[in-house]
Design an enzyme around this catalytic site. Structure first.
Site, PDB file in Angstrom:
ATOM      1  N   CYS A   1       0.895  -1.217   0.067  1.00 31.77           N
ATOM      2  CA  CYS A   1      -0.081   0.183  -0.041  1.00 31.77           C
ATOM      3  C   CYS A   1       0.767   1.372   0.111  1.00 31.77           C
ATOM      4  O   CYS A   1       1.493   1.446  -0.878  1.00 31.77           O
ATOM      5  CB  CYS A   1      -0.875  -0.172   1.250  1.00 31.77           C
ATOM      6  SG  CYS A   1      -2.429   1.252   0.935  1.00 31.77           S
TER       7      CYS A   1
ATOM      8  N   GLU B   1      -1.469  -8.597   4.999  1.00 24.80           N
ATOM      9  CA  GLU B   1      -1.749  -8.762   6.671  1.00 24.80           C
ATOM     10  C   GLU B   1      -3.144  -8.260   7.156  1.00 24.80           C
ATOM     11  O   GLU B   1      -3.354  -8.434   8.220  1.00 24.80           O
ATOM     12  CB  GLU B   1      -0.825  -7.644   7.309  1.00 24.80           C
ATOM     13  CG  GLU B   1      -1.191  -6.167   7.267  1.00 24.80           C
ATOM     14  CD  GLU B   1      -1.188  -5.210   6.062  1.00 24.80           C
ATOM     15  OE1 GLU B   1      -0.897  -5.848   5.098  1.00 24.80           O
ATOM     16  OE2 GLU B   1      -1.477  -4.265   6.274  1.00 24.80           O
TER      17      GLU B   1
ATOM     18  N   HIS C   1      -3.793  -5.333   0.982  1.00 23.79           N
ATOM     19  CA  HIS C   1      -3.339  -5.697   2.190  1.00 23.79           C
ATOM     20  C   HIS C   1      -3.197  -7.105   2.658  1.00 23.79           C
ATOM     21  O   HIS C   1      -4.058  -7.433   3.385  1.00 23.79           O
ATOM     22  CB  HIS C   1      -3.854  -4.774   3.239  1.00 23.79           C
ATOM     23  CG  HIS C   1      -3.532  -3.342   3.312  1.00 23.79           C
ATOM     24  ND1 HIS C   1      -2.433  -2.711   4.160  1.00 23.79           N
ATOM     25  CD2 HIS C   1      -4.059  -2.405   2.860  1.00 23.79           C
ATOM     26  CE1 HIS C   1      -2.416  -1.528   3.893  1.00 23.79           C
ATOM     27  NE2 HIS C   1      -3.458  -1.078   3.238  1.00 23.79           N
TER      28      HIS C   1
END
Lengths: 968, 275
Positions: free
Chosen positions: B95, B224, B222
Site C-alpha cells: 500500500c 496482512e 493488504h
C-alpha cells in the site's frame, strides 16, 4: 521574495475527472487539468538547488514543472488558503524542502484548476463558490489570455502579518455598571479602539463573581485572567448546566442521575465490576482482560462544523484521538467512531446568519460532504480504523449540524508496575508542551461552542487538524515513551488550550507557574492572552520530573516531534503566569476551579405529540420500498467505503455486512491480534421521539445501543455506555424539563441493564439564530438529541453475529412483542405525521431478552441477528434479505393491523435466524426466560420478501435501499 | 538461524505492528525500526533478510502518496538499499509502502535500473479513498513471494492506488513477467477496469509488480489485513458453515501465504552466505 513551483499533471488524473463530474452536475461540459502549486517564502538562488526541490515535488511519470506546453484551456481557477489556516500540504512541502536542501523555510500550497469549456465568468465564479470556503480559503481566476500575459497566476504568500506592536497585557476595570459588565461577558473585553475581543460566554452572575474576587485581591484583573476564567468556567469545560441545582435535584443532574447510576451499578456488580476509571479522565476505562484495559470517549464538534465542515470534523476526530492518548498514562487509539446529524442534503434552504442576506449558511450538501471528508482525512491518516458510525437526518439540523467523534483506546492495565490509569503532576514537575506551535487558531473555541451560533460567531474559531504531526507524537508517546515511565501526567490540549490542560493538571500538584514567553509561536505578534487560550491543534501537555525532560525531548526529536518546556507545576495554590519575568496572572487555584457561582435552574415539562393519524391501509410494497429509500434507513455505504475500517488488522464485523453489504448498527473488532477477545461498538439515537417525550427518546436511544451490541454477540454483563447530550435553548425551563426527564429515564434504565456510564459530553445550545430569504428573523433549534454509545467485550470473536441470514430454510424469530407504537416513527414521517404513541421501553422485559440472548450467543445459536429500529420489522426483514441475497417467507400474527405490525418501532426487539437443527435449544432458552419468541418466517432462495398477501422483490429493495445517497 | 525481517515505521506509516506480527507468525525474527533510526545506522540492513515498507499515510500523502517518504529514504539510504537488494534478500512494499517502493524506483527497475522511476501509483479514478475487499489473481511471475499462490481475497484501503505508466513500460513489464497481481472479479474473470473490482482504475488491472528478480514485490492490497480468517469480510458466513458442518475453521487466510513464502524462501536459502 517568494518563489512559486508549479506541478502540472499531464497524465489522466482522477481528481480532475471528479471535478469534471461536478461541473457536469452544474450543467457544464468541460475538460479539467490540475496544477499543484507550492509557494516558497524565500527564493532558492542556486539553480541546482531549485531543480532538486522541484524534482522532489514531482512524479516524473505523470507530472512536470514545465508549464510551456499546457493544453488549451479557457479559465484558470486558483484555490489557496487564507493566512494562518493550517496547510498540511504546504507543511509537507516545507519538510521536503528541508530534507532536500537542509534549510528550513515556509511553503504554501494552492491548486490551479485549468478549465477548458464554454463557460462565462459568472459560471466560473459559481464553480469557485462550490469549491472553497471563504472563511478559510481564497479563490481567484484568470482567463487563458490573462494567464498567459501575467505569466501565470501570480505569487501569493498567505503569511500571517499581525500588527506587531509588541506584547501587551491590559488591565480591565470591573468596577463598572452591571450593564457594562454584562456586555464584557457577552461580547468580550474592549480594545482601545472600542472594538471587542470576542465572546466570553459569561453571564452577569459570573461577571459579578469576578468583580468580587478581584475586589478581594485588591487589584484590577488582567485581560488574560478574565480570558482564563471564561475558558475554565465555560459550559464546554465545566458543564455548568449538568452541574447546577435543578428543581429539587440539588446535586445537579450529572451527579444525581449519570454518576450515581454508575456508582450504584458498580456497587451492585461487586467483584464483577469491570469499570476501572470513569468520569475522572479524558476517556472512561474498562477491563478488557487481565492484561489490558480499553477506553472510550465520544466528543461533539458542532459549532465549528457549521462554519467549516471539513475543518470542524477533522479537528473533532483528531481531537478525540488525543482524549485517548491523554487517558491515564496514554492509551493507543484502536478504533474511531463517528456520527453526523444533518439536514437533507437534497434540499438547500435559504438561511443567513446576518441581516440583508449576508453570511449565508452553508448548504446541507456542502456540510455533509465536508464533515464526511473531515473524518475521512483525520481517521484514515491517523491509521485508526473507523468501523462504527451513523448518519441521521432531520431538517432541524440545518443550522447546527451535530458532529460526533469518538475514539477507543487500548492500554496495559499496568505501566511501570503501577496502575496505568493513575497519574498526577507533582510539585516541581516541568510542564512540557508536545506537538505543534501556537497560532491564533480557535481563539474562543470553548466559549463559542457554549453559545448559540449567530452572526457574531468568530471565524478564528475555525481550525484544521494535522493528523500526521499528531500521529508522530502519538506513536512516540504511546508506543515508546510511556513504557519508560518518564512522565507523571499527560493531558491533551483541546478546548481552552493550555489554559485548560495546565489548569486541570495543576489541580493535582496544587498550582502552576507558566513562563508564557517560552511557548513557541507560529508567527509573531500574538498577545499573551491569545497564546494562553489558543486552541492550536496537535498538542499534548506532560508533567515531567526535571531529570527526565532531556530524555523525553531526545526521543521526541528522534521521532520528528517538537516539544518545549514552558513552566513548572507547583504547590503554591496559585495559578501563575509570567511574561519575561513579569507576573501577568496570579489567581487562587480554588477560585479558578471552584469559584463559579451556582446557577439554580428550574424546569417545566409538557408532553408533545399530535393525535394518532387515521391512515388508510397502505400499499405495502410501495411503503417498504419508500422506507428503505428514506434517509434514516437507506445505505450510507458511500461513507463506509471511504473510511478505513480494517487498518491495524483488527476488524471482525465491519460497517457493511453480508454479501449484500448492508450497514449494521454494531461492529466487532479484535484489538489484540492473537487474543480471541473482541470489542463490540454500537450506538442508538432517536431524536424525533423528543417531539413527543424525551423520556422515551432517551430510553429508546440507550436501549438501541445496548440491544445492537448484544445482538452482535456482546454479553450484557460486560457492556458500558457513553452519553452525549446535544440539546437546544438550554436556558429555557421547558428545554431543561426535557433534559431532566431524559436523565431520569436513563438513570433507571442503565441500572436495570447493569450498563454503567463511563464517559460523556454535552453540547447545550444547538440553535441557529439568523434570517430567512425575506430577512425575517428565524431561530431553528435541533430536536433534543441523546446519543448513547456502547462499548462491550466479547470473550471470543467466534461468537460475533452479523445481520445477514446464512442459510436457506433457517427459521426467523422475533424476540419480544410488537405494540402499536408508531408515534414519531419513520412510517408516520413518510405520511407527514408525528402521532402520539411513541415507543415506551419495557426495560425489565428488554433486560430479560438481553440475558437470554447472551446465553444463546454463548452457545452460538444465532446465525444472524438484527435489532429492530427505524422502520420496524418491515425494514429489518428487508435489510436481512438484502444483506444475504436470500428471500423470506413471512407469516405474522394477525393481532393488530398489518401496518402497525410491520412499521411500529417498539423497542427491545431483535430478529434472529436459527438453524432448524437448533430450534429446540434456541426456543427453550427464551421460554425459560419468559421472553416472547415467535417464529415469523423462514429463509428461502426465492429473491422476495413475501409477507401476507404481498411480496417485494430483492432487486427492488436493493435498488431502493441504495438510491438516496448513491450520488455522493 | 532465524531469518530477520525489518519493518519500517514513522512519519505516518501505520501498518507496522500488524505487518511485523505477520512476519513473526510465520517464523521471522521481526522488528519494527523507525526510519530515523535506520537512517542513523543503516548498517543494520546487513543482518536483515527481508525488508518491508508497510502501509500507512506517510506525510499525509502530500505531494503524492509515498513521494516525501521515498525522498527521505533516497537521501538517507539509497546506496544501502541497492546493496540490500543486490544480496539474496526479499523486499516488499504494501500500500503506502508500495507507493514508496515504486517512487524509489526499486520496482519495476527494468533491466536492473534500480532507482529509476518509471511507474506511478496515483489518485484513484474515483478520487476517493476506497476501503474494500478485492480479489487478485497471481500472474505468471517468478516472485518467490507468490510461489504457489493462485489468487487472494484481501482488502485494499487507499486513495492513490492506480498504477500508471507509458505504454512501452507496460509492454516491458508484460514481456518480462513483472506484473505480479491483477484485480479480478470474484469468479476469477478479469476485472477489465470495472469498478469496484478494479477499485482504482489501475492500468491493465495491475495490483502489484515486481523487480526483474521477483524478490522485490510491491502491491496495493493488504495481505496482512487478510491473513486471519476472522479478518475476512465473509468470516461470519464461513464460521457458521463450519459450525454446521462440524468442522473447525482454519486460523489463517489468503494473505498469510505470502509471508509463509518469505519464510520458506529463507529456510531453503543459505542465510549465512547471503547475510
Amino acid at each position: 521574495m517568494a518563489q512559486r513551483i508549479d506541478v502540472f499533471t499531464f497524465a489522466e488524473d482522477g481528481r480532475a475527472k471528479t471535478l469534471e463530474a461536478s461541473l457536469a452536475r452544474l450543467g457544464h461540459k468541460a475538460t479539467i487539468k490540475l496544477i499543484d502549486s507550492y509557494t516558497l517564502e524565500q527564493d532558492i538562488d542556486s539553480p541546482a538547488d531549485l531543480e532538486a526541490v522541484q524534482k522532489s515535488f514531482v512524479n516524473p511519470v505523470t507530472q512536470t514543472t514545465d508549464l510551456s506546453n499546457l493544453p488549451k484551456f479557457s479559465w484558470a481557477l486558483e484555490i489557496g488558503f487564507l493566512p494562518g489556516v493550517t496547510d498540511n500540504l504546504g507543511h509537507t512541502a516545507s519538510e521536503l524542502t528541508e530534507l532536500t536542501l537542509n534549510q528550513k523555510q515556509a511553503v504554501y500550497s494552492a491548486q490551479v484548476i485549468l478549465i477548458d469549456g464554454n463557460m462565462s465568468e459568472s459560471d466560473i465564479k459559481d464553480f469557485a463558490a462550490t469549491l472553497h470556503n471563504p472563511l478559510i480559503q481564497r479563490a481567484s481566476y484568470k482567463s487563458a489570455t490573462d494567464f498567459a500575459n501575467d505569466n501565470g497566476m501570480g505569487v501569493v504568500v498567505p503569511k500571517v502579518m499581525l500588527d506587531n506592536k509588541g506584547a501587551a497585557v491590559d488591565e480591565v476595570d470591573l468596577e463598572i455598571s452591571d450593564d457594562a459588565l454584562e456586555q464584557i461577558g457577552k461580547d468580550g473585553i474592549e480594545n482601545a479602539d472600542g472594538s471587542r475581543r470576542g465572546p466570553l460566554g459569561m453571564s452577569l452572575l459570573y461577571m459579578k463573581a469576578l468583580q468580587d474576587y478581584f475586589k478581594s485581591e485588591g487589584r484590577k484583573p488582567k485581560d488574560i485572567e478574565i480570558e482564563t476564567l471564561a475558558q475554565t468556567w465555560s459550559e464546554h469545560c465545566k458543564h455548568t448546566i449538568f452541574a447546577s441545582p435543578i428543581d429539587e435535584v440539588k446535586d445537579g443532574i450529572y451527579k444525581h442521575y449519570i454518576k450515581r447510576a454508575t456508582q450504584e451499578i458498580r456497587a451492585a456488580k461487586g467483584k464483577d465490576d469491570f469499570c476501572i476509571s470513569v468520569f475522572s479522565d479524558n476517556s472512561g476505562g474498562i477491563i478488557f482482560d487481565d492484561e489490558w484495559m480499553i477506553t472510550d470517549k465520544v466528543e461533539t464538534h458542532n459549532s465549528p462544523s457549521a462554519l467549516d465542515p471539513f475543518g470542524g470534523a477533522i479537528t473533532g476526530i483528531v481531537g478525540v484521538n488525543r482524549d485517548c492518548v491523554g487517558f491515564g498514562k496514554g492509551a493507543k487509539p484502536i478504533l474511531n467512531r463517528y456520527g453526523f446529524c444533518l439536514a437533507d442534503p437534497r434540499t438547500d434552504p435559504e438561511l443567513y446568519r446576518g441581516k440583508n442576506k449576508t453570511n449565508r449558511m452553508l448548504s446541507p450538501e456542502t456540510i455533509m460532504k465536508g464533515v464526511v471528508n473531515g473524518v475521512n482525512h483525520g481517521g484514515n491518516q491517523s491509521g485508526i480504523p473507523t468501523p462504527q458510525g451513523f448518519l441521521y437526518f432531520d431538517d432541524r439540523y440545518v443550522g447546527k449540524p451535530l458532529v460526533f467523534a469518538g475514539t477507543v483506546g487500548l492500554i496495559p492495565r499496568e505501566v511501570g508496575g503501577k496502575p496505568s490509569h493513575e497519574k498526577g503532576a507533582r510539585p516541581g514537575d516541568k510542564i512540557l508542551m508536545v506537538g505543534g506551535k501556537v497560532g491564533r487558531d480557535g481563539i474562543h473555541g470553548a466559549t463559542f461552542s457554549s453559545v448559540a451560533l449567530d452572526e457574531g460567531s468568530p471565524a478564528t474559531a475555525v481550525q484544521i487538524g494535522d493528523p500526521i504531526t499528531q500521529k508522530k507524537f502519538s506513536d512516540a508517546l504511546v508506543k515508546e515513551i510511556r513504557d519508560l515511565d518518564l512522565y507523571t501526567a499527560i493531558s491533551d490540549n483541546g478546548a481552552g488550550g493550555l489554559s485548560s490542560s495546565v489548569g486541570e493538571m495543576g489541580e493535582a500538584s496544587g498550582g502552576f507557574h507558566v513562563e508564557l514567553e517560552k511557548v513557541p509561536l507560529k508567527y509573531p505578534g500574538m498577545q499573551p492572552w491569545e497564546i494562553w487560550i489558543s486552541e492550536s491543534q496537535e498538542r499534548m501537555t506532560l508533567a515531567v520530573p526535571p531529570e527526565n525532560v532531556a530524555r523525553i525531548q531526545e526521543i521526541l526529536s528522534k521521532r520528528g516531534c517538537e516539544s518545549w518546556e514552558i513552566g513548572t507545576f507547583t504547590d503554591s495554590g496559585r495559578a501563575q503566569i509570567t511574561w519575561q519575568g513579569e507576573t501577568i496572572m496570579d489567581m487562587a487555584m480554588d477560585f479558578l476551579h471552584d469559584g463559579l457561582p451556582e446557577t439554580p435552574l428550574t424546569t417545566t415539562f409538557t408532553r408533545g405529540g399530535e393525535p394518532e393519524p387515521d391512515l388508510p391501509e397502505p400499499d405495502y410494497k410501495e411503503t417498504i420500498l419508500k422506507l428503505l429509500g428514506s434517509l434514516n434507513i437507506c445505505s450510507k455505504e458511500f461513507v463506509s467505503y471511504q473510511y478505513d475500517y480494517n487498518v491495524q488488522g483488527s476488524a471482525v464485523i465491519g460497517p457493511l455486512q453480508g454479501p449484500g453489504k448492508v450497514g449494521g448498527d454494531a461492529s466487532v473488532s479484535r484489538p489484540v491480534l492473537g487474543n480471541p477477545r473482541g470489542v463490540v461498538l454500537s450506538q442508538g439515537l432517536f431524536p424525533r421521539y423528543s417531539d413527543i417525550d424525551t423520556y422515551h427518546m432517551a430510553q429508546a436511544s440507550l436501549d438501541m445501543a445496548v440491544r445492537a451490541a448484544v445482538a452482535a454477540g456482546c454479553p450484557i454483563d460486560h457492556l458500558a455506555i457513553l452519553d452525549n447530550f446535544c440539546w437546544c435553548s438550554s436556558d429555557e425551563p421547558e428545554r431543561l424539563g426535557q433534559l431532566k426527564r431524559a436523565c431520569e429515564a436513563i438513570y433507571e434504565q442503565a441500572k436495570i441493564y447493569g450498563t454503567p456510564f463511563i464517559s460523556g459530553k454535552d453540547s447545550m445550545f444547538n440553535d441557529f439564530k439568523g434570517y430567512d430569504a425575506n430577512d425575517n428573523p428565524v431561530k431553528i433549534s435541533i430536536p433534543p438529541t441523546l446519543l448513547v454509545s456502547a462499548i462491550g467485550v466479547i470473550p471470543h470473536v467466534d461468537q460475533a453475529v452479523s445481520i445477514d441470514p446464512k442459510a436457506v430454510n433457517d427459521l426467523v424469530y422475533i424476540l419480544n412483542e410488537t405494540k402499536n407504537e408508531c408515534g414519531a416513527s419513520e412510517y408516520y414521517a413518510l405520511h407527514g405525521h408525528l402521532g402520539n404513541n411513541v415507543p415506551e421501553t419495557n426495560v425489565e422485559g428488554c433486560m430479560a431478552l438481553y440475558k437470554a440472548l447472551t446465553e444463546a450467543n454463548s452457545k452460538r445459536l444465532c446465525a444472524s441477528a438484527i435489532p429492530v429500529s427505524y422502520g420496524g420489522i418491515g425494514t429489518a426483514l428487508a435489510k436481512m434479505c438484502i444483506a444475504s441475497g436470500l428471500g423470506m417467507n413471512v407469516n405474522l400474527d394477525q393481532d393488530m393491523p398489518l401496518d402497525q405490525k410491520l412499521f411500529s418501532e417498539t423497542t427491545g426487539r431483535v430478529i434472529v435466524t436459527v438453524d432448524p437443527k437448533d430450534q429446540e435449544a434456541f426456543e427453550s432458552i427464551f421460554a425459560k426466560a419468559g421472553v416472547p419468541c415467535t417464529q415469523i418466517a423462514t429463509v428461502m432462495t426465492d429473491p422476495f420478501l413475501r409477507i401476507d398477501h404481498f411480496e417485494v422483490g430483492l432487486e427492488d429493495m436493493n435498488t431502493a435501499y441504495r438510491a438516496p445517497l448513491k450520488g455522493y | 538461524m532465524t531469518a530477520k525481517a525489518l519493518v519500517i515505521a514513522g512519519y505516518g506509516l501505520n501498518c507496522e505492528e500488524e505487518t511485523a506480527l505477520a512476519f513473526g507468525h510465520v517464523g521471522f525474527d521481526a522488528r519494527i525500526v523507525h526510519i530515523n533510526d535506520l537512517a542513523e545506522s543503516p548498517g543494520q540492513l546487513e543482518n536483515i533478510q527481508t525488508l518491508c515498507v508497510p502501509g500507512g499515510f506517510s506525510y499525509g500523502d502530500d505531494t503524492g502518496s509515498g513521494n516525501a517518504f521515498a525522498q527521505k529514504m533516497r537521501l538517507t539510504l539509497s546506496d544501502h538499499l541497492k546493496e540490500f537488494i543486490a544480496r539474496d534478500t526479499l523486499t516488499i512494499g504494501i500500500c503506502n509502502g508500495c507507493q514508496v517502493v515504486v517512487n524509489l524506483g526499486l520496482a519495476p527497475a527494468i533491466d536492473d535500473q534500480y532507482g529509476e522511476r518509471t511507474v506511478a501509483v496515483t489518485h484513484n479514478l474515483t478520487a476517493r479513498y476506497q476501503c474494500r475487499w478485492v480479489d487478485v489473481a497471481v500472474q505468471d511471475t517468478h516472485s518467490p513471494w507468490l510461489d504457489g499462490i493462485e489468487s487472494m481475497h484481501i482488502p485494499v484501503a487507499h486513495g492513490e492506488g492506480r498504477f500508471m505508466m507509458e505504454e512501452t513500460i507496460l509492454q516491458t513489464l508484460k514481456d518480462k513477467n513483472q506484473i505480479a497481481l491483477r484485480y479480478t472479479k470474484p469468479d476469477g474473470q478479469a476485472a477489465k477496469n470495472e469498478f469496484p473490482f478494479n477499485p482504482n482504475g489501475s492500468t491493465d488491472d495491475i495490483a502489484g509488480i515486481t523487480d526483474p528478480s521477483g524478490r522485490v514485490l510491491t502491491l496495493m492490497p493488504h495481505p496482512e489485513r487478510g491473513m486471519f480468517t476472522s479478518q475476512r469480510d465473509d468470516y461470519t458466513t464461513l464460521k457458521e458453515n463450519a459450525r454446521r458442518a462440524g468442522q473447525s475453521l482454519p486460523d489463517t487466510s489468503d494473505g498469510m501465504a505470502l509471508f509463509q513464502n518469505a519464510a520458506r524462501y529463507f529456510e531453503t536459502a543459505n542465510i549465512k552466505k547471503t547475510a
